[in-house]
Design an enzyme around this catalytic site. Structure first.
Site, PDB file in Angstrom:
ATOM      1  N   HIS A 199     -32.419  -6.869   8.031  1.00 19.74           N
ATOM      2  CA  HIS A 199     -32.598  -8.014   7.122  1.00 19.74           C
ATOM      3  C   HIS A 199     -32.350  -7.604   5.669  1.00 19.74           C
ATOM      4  O   HIS A 199     -33.296  -7.310   4.929  1.00 19.74           O
ATOM      5  CB  HIS A 199     -34.016  -8.571   7.262  1.00 19.74           C
ATOM      6  CG  HIS A 199     -34.238  -9.274   8.553  1.00 19.74           C
ATOM      7  ND1 HIS A 199     -33.920 -10.592   8.754  1.00 19.74           N
ATOM      8  CD2 HIS A 199     -34.709  -8.829   9.738  1.00 19.74           C
ATOM      9  CE1 HIS A 199     -34.198 -10.938   9.998  1.00 19.74           C
ATOM     10  NE2 HIS A 199     -34.680  -9.886  10.625  1.00 19.74           N
ATOM     11  N   CYS A 237     -29.400 -10.171  11.961  1.00 19.45           N
ATOM     12  CA  CYS A 237     -30.281  -9.959  13.107  1.00 19.45           C
ATOM     13  C   CYS A 237     -29.808 -10.796  14.302  1.00 19.45           C
ATOM     14  O   CYS A 237     -28.795 -10.470  14.889  1.00 19.45           O
ATOM     15  CB  CYS A 237     -31.727 -10.214  12.713  1.00 19.45           C
ATOM     16  SG  CYS A 237     -32.873  -9.229  13.681  1.00 19.45           S
ATOM     17  N   GLU A 292     -31.652  -9.386   3.210  1.00 22.12           N
ATOM     18  CA  GLU A 292     -32.184 -10.360   2.242  1.00 22.12           C
ATOM     19  C   GLU A 292     -33.536  -9.924   1.669  1.00 22.12           C
ATOM     20  O   GLU A 292     -33.911 -10.330   0.575  1.00 22.12           O
ATOM     21  CB  GLU A 292     -32.295 -11.752   2.885  1.00 22.12           C
ATOM     22  CG  GLU A 292     -33.387 -11.951   3.940  1.00 22.12           C
ATOM     23  CD  GLU A 292     -32.998 -11.512   5.350  1.00 22.12           C
ATOM     24  OE1 GLU A 292     -32.022 -10.746   5.488  1.00 22.12           O
ATOM     25  OE2 GLU A 292     -33.675 -11.927   6.309  1.00 22.12           O
TER      26      GLU A 292
HETATM   27  N1  GLN Z   1     -34.757 -12.534  18.629  1.00 20.28           N
HETATM   28  C1  GLN Z   1     -33.987 -11.390  18.293  1.00 20.28           C
HETATM   29  C2  GLN Z   1     -34.704 -10.098  18.643  1.00 20.28           C
HETATM   30  O1  GLN Z   1     -35.880 -10.074  18.822  1.00 20.28           O
HETATM   31  C3  GLN Z   1     -33.611 -11.397  16.825  1.00 20.28           C
HETATM   32  C4  GLN Z   1     -34.763 -11.270  15.910  1.00 20.28           C
HETATM   33  C5  GLN Z   1     -34.439 -11.652  14.494  1.00 20.28           C
HETATM   34  O2  GLN Z   1     -33.435 -12.308  14.242  1.00 20.28           O
HETATM   35  N2  GLN Z   1     -35.286 -11.293  13.561  1.00 20.28           N
HETATM   36  O3  GLN Z   1     -34.074  -9.065  18.720  1.00 20.28           O
END
Ligand code: GLN
EC number: 6.3.4.2
Length: 547
Positions: free
Chosen positions: A519, A380, A521
């Site tokens: 994600h 992310c 994970e």
């Molecule tokens: N802050 C970033 C976004 O909103 C990444 C979010 C995250 O890593 N879950 O896109």
């Protein structure tokens, strides 16, 4: 119709109620039953989405896009049953539903009260999908005696009365403190906790007692007598070296048998524990160790990256190595050379995160991994940082950055290669967002499909070109930079099916460098390690031989 097991906690918090519930779910499955686990949290936040990871640990996202408590992660990891929106509720959600109904006039002018309106709302929640499974396990967050918890305790009391006899049981988790000076395990706090439960009409059928060592017969009998449970329903939960031993340990203590006895299920189907024996064997018989740096922001509280730590453990199990994780605070090398902080690690992982703090350090970590051929997994924000690094240092976009940080600072310092997405397609419908929307629930959340490029590293890792993974973010890599970045060597090897949203990037000339917008994970399990984590640890193992 499901049988219900209500799990409450007493004496102190953080006893591992979630883990005990998850392990019991796994044991019931091992005996051939279907299960679903639910969490009822007494706090007033509508959901954990806006709670600080420092305070509450990670936010666990479900396929259907709910931001939930991290205990749902335990439930999924132990049972493999994908959690849903309807498996997690808080007082905040319950009250806001009740108030919404009140405003709509649904209560036809009645006076709205905790009993019956709030308790009914809780009971309706507990009963959702009750016909789908053999056992529904409902964990009540917090500790008996908490003011916020009362409506939940009252609701489960009523619920068990509404159901035919023998369809609901209560399991209470407590602590037996050990007093060194007298060499004794003390039962009094548990007695008081049960007394408190009984004063609100709940009588536990099973006591699970956390203790440092085994519970001597004398204490077991005392607990049974004073707490009104059968001696074989007093289950010792001793400290374990790994959480993945919990199903076997609870089974050895007789927890699943005690539950089946309480429901008078006889003869009890025999358990098949082969899966958990294999899991336990892989953890206890690792050959060698790899060192992985997690370069993040919320490094003081490991629970903030709970699922990542677990997924790495699963990746280790797939490769029969122990994964030693070190938490590196990205801020430490914001303004300096990253190398002294990252040398000696066999792989680097940059996890998700929000806000600008620490991001320059994360960008440096991505650069270090790229330049030194160290396996890198960016998740992310960790993927976004890898893209910004590539843009700045390879594609010549000197001011590359994310709109997230400019938006926060109210300035225009960066060329936004990562930008705020205002509309996207989910399934068959279009979703729209504005920058100024409420903080809660305004992200791209839940499961989305991605199409992977044939022949890419990531397609070989998954062994497929069609995947589905969970998302939780507001910002996206801007597709208009794709050509420039690909010419520089950063391939966009996974895209949303409509080709608009970059989902995965990888360096073509690097042994193992992958950034994912989702994600992975959240879907890893000890008995089914996620392919990205399994292969990331394999690459780390390979690089450990080279170091
Ligand atoms: N802050 C970033 C976004 O909103 C990444 C979010 C995250 O890593 N879950 O896109």
């Amino acid at each position: 119709m499901a049988r219900f097991i209500f799990i409450t906690g007493g004496v102190v918090s953080s006893l591992g109620k979630g883990l005990a519930s998850a392990a019991l779910g796994a044991l019931l499955q091992a005996r051939g039953f279907s299960v679903r686990l639910r969490k009822l949290d007494p706090y007033l936040n509508v959901d954990p989405g806006t709670m600080s990871p420092f305070e509450h640990g990670e936010v666990f996202v479900t396929d259907d896009g709910a931001e939930t408590d991290l205990d749902l992660g335990h439930y999924e990891r132990f049972t493999g049953v994908a959690a849903r929106k309807t498996d997690s509720v808080s007082s905040g959600r319950i009250y806001s539903n009740v108030l919404e109904k009140e405003r709509r006039g649904d209560y036809l002018g009645k006076t709205i009260q905790v009993i019956p309106h709030v308790t009914n709302e809780i009971k309706d929640f507990i009963a959702i999908g009750e016909d789908e499974v053999d056992f529904m396990l409902c964990e009540i967050g917090g500790t008996v005696g908490d003011i916020e918890g009362l409506p939940f305790f009252e609701a489960i009391r009523q619920f068990s009365q509404d159901k035919p006899r023998g369809q609901c049981i209560f399991m209470h988790l407590t602590l037996l403190p050990y007093i060194k000076a007298s060499g004794e395990l003390k039962t009094k706090p548990t007695q008081h906790s049960v007394k408190e439960l009984r004063s609100i009409g709940l009588a536990p059928d099973i006591l699970v007692c956390r203790s440092e060592g085994p519970i001597p017969v004398k204490e077991r009998e005392k607990l049974a007598l004073f707490c009104n449970v059968r001696p074989d329903s007093v289950i010792a939960a001793q400290d374990l070296s790994t959480i993945y031993d919990a199903p076997l340990a609870y089974h050895a203590e007789g927890l699943d048998q005690a539950v089946l006895d309480a429901f008078q299920i006889s003869p009890a189907p025999k358990p098949d524990l082969a899966k958990w024996e294999d899991v336990s064997d892989r953890i206890h018989h690792a050959e060698g160790e790899v060192k992985v740096a997690i370069v993040g922001k919320y490094t003081q509280l490991e629970d903030a990256y709970k699922s990542i730590a677990e997924a790495l453990t699963h990746g280790g199990m797939a490769n029969r190595v122990k994964v030693k994780v070190e938490w590196v605070d990205a801020e430490v090398f914001d303004g300096e050379d990253a190398a002294p902080h990252l040398e000696g690690f066999h792989a680097i992982l940059v996890p998700g995160g929000f806000g600008e703090r620490g991001t320059e350090g994360k960008i440096k970590a991505a650069q270090y991994a790229r330049e030194n051929n160290v396996p890198y997994l960016g998740i992310c924000l960790g993927m976004q940082m890898a893209v910004i690094e590539a843009a700045r240092n390879v594609a010549g976009i000197a001011k590359a950055g994310s709109e997230e940080f400019d938006h926060e600072a109210g300035q225009k310092r960066f060329e936004p290669v990562v930008y705020h997405l205002k509309e996207w397609v989910q399934g068959n419908h279009k979703v729209e967002r504005k920058v100024g929307d409420d903080k809660g629930g305004t992200m791209r959340l839940g499961a989305y499909d991605a199409a992977l490029t044939d022949g890419s590293l990531v397609a070989s890792v998954y062994g497929s070109t069609a995947i589905e993974e969970r998302h939780r973010h507001r910002y996206e890599v801007d597709i208009k930079y794709r050509d420039k970045l690909e010419k520089a060597g950063l391939k966009f090897s996974g895209m949303s099916p409509d080709g608009r949203l970059p989902e995965i990037v990888e360096w073509s000339e690097h042994p193992w460098f992958i950034g994912v917008q989702f994600h992975p994970e959240l879907k890893s399990k000890p008995f089914e390690p996620h392919p990205l984590f399994a292969d990331f640890v394999r690459a780390a193992k390979e690089s450990s031989r080279l170091v």
